[in-house]
Design an enzyme around this catalytic site. Structure first.
Site, PDB file in Angstrom:
ATOM      1  N   HIS A   2      24.572 -27.660   0.214  1.00 26.48           N
ATOM      2  CA  HIS A   2      24.497 -29.045  -0.281  1.00 26.48           C
ATOM      3  C   HIS A   2      25.278 -29.993   0.645  1.00 26.48           C
ATOM      4  CE1 HIS A   2      23.388 -31.702  -3.598  1.00 26.48           C
ATOM      5  NE2 HIS A   2      24.572 -32.292  -3.464  1.00 26.48           N
TER       6      HIS A   2
ATOM      7  N   TYR B 186      44.325 -28.583  -5.491  1.00 27.02           N
ATOM      8  CA  TYR B 186      45.289 -28.161  -6.514  1.00 27.02           C
ATOM      9  C   TYR B 186      44.645 -27.337  -7.635  1.00 27.02           C
ATOM     10  CZ  TYR B 186      48.242 -31.738  -4.352  1.00 27.02           C
ATOM     11  OH  TYR B 186      48.968 -32.485  -3.453  1.00 27.02           O
TER      12      TYR B 186
ATOM     13  N   ARG C  22      18.072 -34.552  -6.570  1.00 30.62           N
ATOM     14  CA  ARG C  22      19.399 -35.061  -6.910  1.00 30.62           C
ATOM     15  C   ARG C  22      19.606 -35.335  -8.394  1.00 30.62           C
ATOM     16  NH1 ARG C  22      21.849 -39.596  -2.984  1.00 30.62           N
ATOM     17  NH2 ARG C  22      21.266 -37.937  -1.537  1.00 30.62           N
TER      18      ARG C  22
END
Length: 406
Positions: free
Chosen positions: A86, A130, A40
Site C-alpha cells: 500500500h 510507541y 480506496r
C-alpha cells in the site's frame, strides 16, 4: 518542430494524437473516480474490508502476528504494509490500523493494540513508534484457508509480490463491523450488527434462499453500535429493504435520586459521538440558560464505561431537562445509512438480503476451492502411499535391487 525540420500544416507528430480536451478530461476523471471507489473508499461485500485494511491484515499475517503471539511495533507493521502492498503514505495506513483496534469504533475490533490508541474523547493515538499491535482472535476467521488456493492473488503495485484480491472471510464482516467511506460521486455508511443475529440470518438464508428481506429483518432487528445507545425503529426497514435509510440515535440515560435531588446520568452515547465535545456543548447550554435547571456537570467515566453526571436543582422536573438535552445537544442525533459495497469489484447499492446472498455465494466458492485443494493433496498422498504399499509387499525384491545398485 521535429528536429530541425518544420512540420507542414495538418501534420501530426508521430506519437501524438489530437483529441478534444473535454473528452480527455471526462475520461481521466472517470478513471480517477473508479480508482477511488475500487481501491480506496468502498469495502468489498465478500470480506467487508477496504484495500488498506485488507493489506494491513495480510501483512500482519505474513509477519506471524497472530492473537497468541507477541505484539510488534506499529511502525514495523505500517512499514511492511507500505513497502509491500500500500504505497499511499504511512499516516493513512496507521490511521486505518488504529481504527481497527478501537473498541468504540468497531463492534468487533480486528486488531489488538497495546499502548495509547486514542479515546472516545477524540484524544489522538500515540505515534506509531510507541504503540504495538497484533491481530485479534476474531481476525483468524477472516484469514482462515488463505493458504489453500481459495482466493485469487493479484500482483502488488510494483509486481514484486502477490496479494489477495479479497480474504476468505469466514465471518460476514461487512455487517458485523460496518463501514463508512466517501468516494467520488458515491458514499457508503453501513452500521455494525450483532454477531449472533447476523449468523442466524445467514443460516436462515442458506436453509431457505427465497426468504424475504422482512423475515431477515426480524432476525436482525437493527444495528448494534459499539458505544451502545438507543435506536428508533423508524428508518431501519428502509435501510434493509431499499439500501438507504435514516434512523434516530439517542444516548441512554438514567435518573438517580440523591438527598432529595435528582441527577441525569448518561451511560451510553450515540455512535461516533465525541464525549468531550458533548460535555462542552452541555456546559455551553448551561451558560446560555437553555438548561436552567442544571446546577453542575461532571465526567465520571472510567475505561470502557461511560458515566456523565448532570446535577439538577432541588425540586425541578428531570424529564423537562432531559427533553431539552435531546433537543439542543448531540445526545440525540441522526444516522444516515447507505448499504453500498463492491460486489465482484463493482459498486452496488444493496439491501440486507443482497449483502447476505453475495456473502454466502463468496463462501460457497471458498469452500469449493478449499475442498479441491485438499482433494489434490490427498490424491498426491494416496499415490505415494500406494507406491509404498507395493514396495512393502515386495520388500525382498526392493532390498535386493537396492543391494545391486550399491
Amino acid at each position: 518542430m521535429v528536429g530541425d525540420k518544420k512540420m507542414k500544416k495538418g501534420e501530426i507528430e508521430k506519437g501524438i494524437l489530437e483529441t478534444e480536451i473535454s473528452q480527455e478530461m471526462k475520461s481521466a476523471y472517470i478513471d480517477y473516480a473508479m480508482s477511488v471507489i475500487v481501491s480506496r473508499a468502498i469495502p468489498s461485500v465478500e470480506d467487508g474490508l477496504k484495500p488498506v485494511q485488507r493489506r494491513i491484515l495480510y501483512s500482519m499475517n505474513l509477519m506471524g502476528l497472530h492473537h497468541d503471539k507477541a505484539t510488534r511495533k506499529s511502525a514495523r507493521i505500517v512499514g511492511d504494509s507500505m513497502g509491500k502492498f500500500h504505497p499511499h503514505g504511512d499516516a493513512a495506513i496507521y490511521d486505518a490500523l488504529v481504527r481497527m483496534a478501537q473498541d468504540f469504533s468497531l463492534r468487533y475490533p480486528l486488531i489488538e493494540g497495546q499502548g495509547n490508541f486514542g479515546s472516545i474523547d477524540n484524544d489522538p493515538p500515540a505515534a506509531m513508534r510507541y504503540t504495538e499491535a497484533k491481530m485479534a482472535k476474531i481476525t483468524k476467521e477472516l484469514l482462515q484457508d488463505l493458504d489453500k488456493e481459495t482466493v485469487k492473488f493479484i500482483p502488488n503495485f510494483d509486481n514484486s509480490m502477490k496479494e489477495p484480491e479479497v480474504l476468505p472471510g469466514k465471518l460476514p464482516n461487512l455487517l458485523l463491523n460496518g463501514a463508512s467511506g466517501i468516494a467520488v460521486g458515491m458514499a457508503t455508511n453501513i452500521p455494525p450488527h450483532n454477531l449472533t443475529d447476523v449468523c442466524n440470518a445467514c443460516i436462515s438464508y442458506i436453509e431457505k434462499p427465497e426468504i424475504s428481506v422482512e423475515k431477515l429483518a426480524e432476525l436482525i432487528q437493527g444495528p448494534d453500535f459499539p458505544s451502545g445507545g438507543q435506536i428508533s425503529r423508524q428508518g431501519i426497514m428502509d435501510l434493509y429493504t431499499k439500501g438507504k435509510g435514516s434512523m434516530i440515535l439517542k444516548g441512554k440515560t438514567v435518573i438517580e435520586s440523591v438527598k432529595s435531588r435528582e441527577r441525569i446520568v448518561i451511560t451510553e452515547l450515540p455512535y461516533q459521538l465525541n464525549k468531550a465535545k458533548l460535555i462542552e456543548k452541555i456546559a455551553n447550554l448551561i451558560k446560555e440558560k437553555k438548561l436552567p435547571d442544571v446546577s453542575d456537570i461532571r465526567d465520571e467515566s472510567a475505561k470502557g464505561k461511560i458515566r456523565i453526571v448532570i446535577e439538577l436543582k432541588k425540586g425541578v422536573n428531570s424529564q423537562f431537562t432531559l427533553n431539552r438535552l435531546f433537543k439542543y445537544s448531540d445526545l440525540r442525533t441522526k444516522f444516515d445509512g447507505i448499504l453500498l459495497a463492491l460486489n465482484n469489484g463493482q459498486p452496488q447499492l444493496m439491501n440486507l438480503k443482497d449483502i447476505i446472498q453475495a456473502y454466502i455465494e463468496h463462501r460457497k466458492k471458498i469452500v469449493l476451492k478449499r475442498t479441491k485443494y485438499e482433494h489434490k493433496l490427498a490424491s498426491e498422498r494416496q499415490h505415494i502411499t500406494e507406491g509404498l504399499l507395493i514396495a512393502l509387499k515386495n520388500v525382498d525384491s526392493v532390498i535386493n535391487l537396492s543391494l545391486i545398485h550399491i
